[in-house]
Design a protein around this motif. Structure first.
Motif, mmCIF file in Angstrom:
data_model
loop_
_atom_site.group_PDB
_atom_site.id
_atom_site.type_symbol
_atom_site.label_atom_id
_atom_site.label_comp_id
_atom_site.label_asym_id
_atom_site.label_seq_id
_atom_site.Cartn_x
_atom_site.Cartn_y
_atom_site.Cartn_z
ATOM 1 N N GLY A 272 0.831 -1.205 0.000
ATOM 2 C CA GLY A 272 0.000 0.000 0.000
ATOM 3 C C GLY A 272 0.868 1.258 0.000
ATOM 4 N N ILE B 253 2.937 -8.962 3.800
ATOM 5 C CA ILE B 253 1.622 -9.581 3.560
ATOM 6 C C ILE B 253 0.737 -8.512 2.935
ATOM 7 C CG2 ILE B 253 -0.558 -10.195 4.692
ATOM 8 C CD1 ILE B 253 0.892 -11.947 6.588
ATOM 9 N N ASP B 254 0.100 -8.852 1.825
ATOM 10 C CA ASP B 254 -0.895 -7.937 1.257
ATOM 11 C C ASP B 254 -1.878 -8.784 0.454
ATOM 12 O OD1 ASP B 254 -0.586 -4.559 0.631
ATOM 13 O OD2 ASP B 254 -2.195 -5.721 -0.307
ATOM 14 N N SER C 215 -4.048 -2.448 -3.797
ATOM 15 C CA SER C 215 -2.678 -2.295 -4.297
ATOM 16 C C SER C 215 -2.471 -3.294 -5.432
ATOM 17 C CB SER C 215 -1.672 -2.560 -3.177
ATOM 18 O OG SER C 215 -1.948 -3.806 -2.576
ATOM 19 N N VAL D 99 -1.748 -12.900 1.400
ATOM 20 C CA VAL D 99 -2.575 -13.465 2.480
ATOM 21 C C VAL D 99 -3.649 -12.444 2.818
ATOM 22 C CG1 VAL D 99 -2.568 -14.041 4.951
ATOM 23 C CG2 VAL D 99 -0.725 -14.876 3.478
ATOM 24 N N ASP D 100 -4.879 -12.937 3.011
ATOM 25 C CA ASP D 100 -5.934 -12.058 3.507
ATOM 26 C C ASP D 100 -5.949 -12.195 5.032
ATOM 27 O OD1 ASP D 100 -8.189 -10.706 4.239
ATOM 28 O OD2 ASP D 100 -9.459 -11.561 2.668
ATOM 29 N N ALA E 183 -5.338 -2.324 6.324
ATOM 30 C CA ALA E 183 -6.654 -1.906 6.827
ATOM 31 C C ALA E 183 -7.425 -1.296 5.677
ATOM 32 C CB ALA E 183 -6.502 -0.872 7.947
ATOM 33 N N SER F 153 -8.514 -8.664 11.488
ATOM 34 C CA SER F 153 -7.115 -8.821 11.059
ATOM 35 C C SER F 153 -6.156 -8.572 12.213
ATOM 36 C CB SER F 153 -6.796 -7.829 9.937
ATOM 37 O OG SER F 153 -7.599 -8.075 8.825
ATOM 38 N N SER G 275 -4.110 7.063 13.837
ATOM 39 C CA SER G 275 -4.432 8.274 13.075
ATOM 40 C C SER G 275 -4.771 9.422 14.016
ATOM 41 C CB SER G 275 -5.642 7.960 12.193
ATOM 42 O OG SER G 275 -6.185 9.147 11.689
ATOM 43 N N TYR H 53 -14.576 3.910 10.618
ATOM 44 C CA TYR H 53 -13.134 3.827 10.356
ATOM 45 C C TYR H 53 -12.348 4.372 11.560
ATOM 46 C CZ TYR H 53 -8.494 5.217 8.860
ATOM 47 O OH TYR H 53 -7.128 5.398 8.819
ATOM 48 N N LYS I 102 -9.623 2.587 14.588
ATOM 49 C CA LYS I 102 -8.299 3.022 15.045
ATOM 50 C C LYS I 102 -8.277 3.109 16.574
ATOM 51 C CE LYS I 102 -6.468 2.970 11.133
ATOM 52 N NZ LYS I 102 -5.549 1.870 10.823
ATOM 53 N N TYR J 278 -0.750 9.107 12.705
ATOM 54 C CA TYR J 278 -0.344 9.900 11.542
ATOM 55 C C TYR J 278 -1.258 11.106 11.397
ATOM 56 C CZ TYR J 278 1.079 5.127 10.060
ATOM 57 O OH TYR J 278 1.561 3.853 9.981
ATOM 58 N N PHE J 279 -0.669 12.204 10.935
ATOM 59 C CA PHE J 279 -1.476 13.335 10.513
ATOM 60 C C PHE J 279 -1.809 13.106 9.012
ATOM 61 C CE2 PHE J 279 -2.366 16.074 14.124
ATOM 62 C CZ PHE J 279 -1.862 15.235 15.090
HETATM 63 P P1 NAD Z 1 -3.430 1.618 1.562
HETATM 64 O O1 NAD Z 1 -4.827 1.219 1.271
HETATM 65 O O2 NAD Z 1 -2.631 2.229 0.464
HETATM 66 O O3 NAD Z 1 -2.611 0.358 2.118
HETATM 67 C C1 NAD Z 1 -3.218 -0.665 2.851
HETATM 68 C C2 NAD Z 1 -2.782 -1.984 2.233
HETATM 69 O O4 NAD Z 1 -3.325 -3.050 3.015
HETATM 70 C C3 NAD Z 1 -3.257 -2.181 0.792
HETATM 71 O O5 NAD Z 1 -2.166 -2.556 -0.016
HETATM 72 C C4 NAD Z 1 -4.299 -3.304 0.892
HETATM 73 O O6 NAD Z 1 -4.294 -4.114 -0.278
HETATM 74 C C5 NAD Z 1 -3.823 -4.043 2.140
HETATM 75 N N1 NAD Z 1 -4.886 -4.739 2.870
HETATM 76 C C6 NAD Z 1 -6.084 -4.239 3.282
HETATM 77 N N2 NAD Z 1 -6.787 -5.180 3.913
HETATM 78 C C7 NAD Z 1 -6.036 -6.306 3.929
HETATM 79 C C8 NAD Z 1 -6.205 -7.627 4.438
HETATM 80 N N3 NAD Z 1 -7.353 -7.994 5.025
HETATM 81 N N4 NAD Z 1 -5.214 -8.540 4.275
HETATM 82 C C9 NAD Z 1 -4.062 -8.180 3.649
HETATM 83 N N5 NAD Z 1 -3.836 -6.954 3.141
HETATM 84 C C10 NAD Z 1 -4.808 -6.023 3.274
HETATM 85 O O7 NAD Z 1 -3.466 2.572 2.835
HETATM 86 P P2 NAD Z 1 -2.327 3.549 3.401
HETATM 87 O O8 NAD Z 1 -2.702 4.933 3.078
HETATM 88 O O9 NAD Z 1 -0.987 3.050 3.071
HETATM 89 O O10 NAD Z 1 -2.603 3.369 4.963
HETATM 90 C C11 NAD Z 1 -1.901 2.422 5.735
HETATM 91 C C12 NAD Z 1 -2.426 2.452 7.146
HETATM 92 O O11 NAD Z 1 -2.285 3.763 7.671
HETATM 93 C C13 NAD Z 1 -3.892 2.079 7.295
HETATM 94 O O12 NAD Z 1 -4.033 1.336 8.470
HETATM 95 C C14 NAD Z 1 -4.565 3.421 7.425
HETATM 96 O O13 NAD Z 1 -5.764 3.323 8.141
HETATM 97 C C15 NAD Z 1 -3.527 4.199 8.194
HETATM 98 N N6 NAD Z 1 -3.627 5.642 8.015
HETATM 99 C C16 NAD Z 1 -3.573 6.168 6.750
HETATM 100 C C17 NAD Z 1 -3.687 7.537 6.569
HETATM 101 C C18 NAD Z 1 -3.677 8.133 5.175
HETATM 102 O O14 NAD Z 1 -4.082 9.281 5.016
HETATM 103 N N7 NAD Z 1 -3.194 7.439 4.146
HETATM 104 C C19 NAD Z 1 -3.829 8.384 7.690
HETATM 105 C C20 NAD Z 1 -3.853 7.822 8.963
HETATM 106 C C21 NAD Z 1 -3.747 6.450 9.121
#
Ligand code: NAD
Length: 337
Positions: A10, A30-31, A36, A57-58, A83, A104, A125, A150, A154, A177-178
């Motif tokens: 991700g 794991i993804d 993605s 893996v899911d 997530a 998860s 977050s 959502y 968190k 994270y901000f």
């Molecule tokens: P993203 O969606 O780009 O990455 C998440 C990855 O997890 C994806 O590649 C998805 O395919 C994988 N995934 C989801 N569910 C899955 C499962 N059940 N099994 C295996 N893989 C799984 O998101 P991101 O922006 O990189 O965010 C990463 C984390 O940071 C998340 O937990 C998100 O809540 C948190 N977060 C993100 C932000 C933001 O603005 N991007 C802000 C605060 C917190």
């Protein structure tokens, strides 16, 4: 010993994998590719010159998680990004979010608590603070009632990890994270939103490239200097580096508590109009936008007090808003070329 990065293909996960590989960590990803693609793995390899292990893996599949930990019995640390993250979708379909984000996490922790010791980093977050009363926001600001399922996952995630650490050998860092933005300077990896972007910066770059006709600015009558909402935009590479430092701290047993919490931001708030102006400067083009009504659920202002991360973690965000927006623009141009 290996480090497991869930959601490692991700947006934030892929940048973190690169930084971990650069620092000599052995990484297994794991993804489940729900948000993605396998191209990201190639991008990671091109930047780092190394190949992480990868398992499709899911994490909602408890048996598959158990099988993974049997195969990779040398996993000592986990950075848990995987997530679902779309706030609006979580309001429409809360159980999807509780199932993915909570199940998860529980399945991972069930495996980790059986180990003699385990280090865990959790993607939390700034949404946990809601509209904080005092700016900038410190880690001591009260956690407010979540405004979406959502956000609730968190908050619950933080509580589940804290409860588990009390009764096991788990040590954890909760990273709040901000607003992560930008892309790797190589433009090999970046943010790949599916459908209409929920966040400001991908919407800006998609508008600038011509995928969207104009950007909507939700409200210019907020009590801020120019009336638009203020957020703390942090370059994803800076954010990624904080994960490496946090993991090193846990591995070196330098943590002062079993659970430590850090804000990850720049410490500076930028308004939506400031982001637009800065983007226009770095991209050298006008961005079509219009002011529309406020969006329900948007808070006025959120930016971090990063003193704790700076002093305790020894980490500080280095990139400017210009650099972050410039990298996002370079990435957008690359993927549309
Ligand atoms: P993203 O969606 O780009 O990455 C998440 C990855 O997890 C994806 O590649 C998805 O395919 C994988 N995934 C989801 N569910 C899955 C499962 N059940 N099994 C295996 N893989 C799984 O998101 P991101 O922006 O990189 O965010 C990463 C984390 O940071 C998340 O937990 C998100 O809540 C948190 N977060 C993100 C932000 C933001 O603005 N991007 C802000 C605060 C917190």
């Amino acid at each position: 010993m290996k480090t497991l990065v869930t959601g490692g293909l991700g947006f934030i996960g892929s940048h973190t994998v690169v930084e971990l590989l650069n620092e000599g960590f052995e990484v297994v990803i794991i993804d489940n590719l729900s948000n993605s693609s396998m191209d990201v793995l190639e991008g990671i390899e091109r930047i780092a010159g190394k190949k992480p292990w990868f398992e499709n893996v899911d994490l909602k599949d408890k048996k598959a998680v158990q099988t993974f930990f049997k195969k990779y019995d040398d996993v000592a640390g986990v950075i848990h990004f995987a997530a679902s993250k779309a706030v609006g979708e979580s309001v429409e379909n809360p159980l999807l979010y509780y199932e993915n984000n909570i199940n998860s996490l529980v399945y991972l922790l069930q495996e980790l608590q059986q180990k003699p010791e385990a280090s865990f980093i959790f993607s939390s977050s700034c949404t946990v603070y809601g509209q904080a009363e005092i700016m900038p926001i410190t880690e001591n600001a009260p956690v407010q009632q979540a405004m979406s399922p959502y956000g609730n996952t968190k908050q619950m995630g933080e509580e589940i990890i804290t409860d588990t650490a009390k009764v096991s050998n788990l040590n954890a860092v909760l990273l709040r994270y901000f607003n992560p933005i930008g892309a790797h300077p190589s433009a090999e990896i970046g943010e790949l939103p599916i459908g209409v972007p929920q966040n400001l910066v991908p919407f800006i770059t998609q508008t600038a490239i011509g995928l969207r006709t104009e950007l909507s600015v939700y409200g210019d009558d907020y009590p801020t200097s120019d009336g638009t909402c203020i957020r703390d935009y942090i370059h994803v590479v800076d954010l990624a580096k904080a994960h490496v430092v946090a993991l090193q701290r846990l591995f070196a047993k330098k943590n002062l508590d079993k659970i430590e919490t850090f804000n990850l931001g720049t410490g500076t708030g930028s308004s939506v109009l400031e982001v637009i102006t800065t983007f226009e400067k770095v991209s050298n083009q006008r961005l079509p936008y219009k002011i529309v009504g406020r969006r329900e659920g948007d808070i006025v202002s959120a930016y971090a007090n990063t003193d704790k991360a700076n002093t305790v973690l020894g980490w500080k965000a280095k990139s400017t808003l210009e650099e972050a927006l410039s990298s996002a623009w370079k990435w957008e141009k690359k993927i549309r070329s």
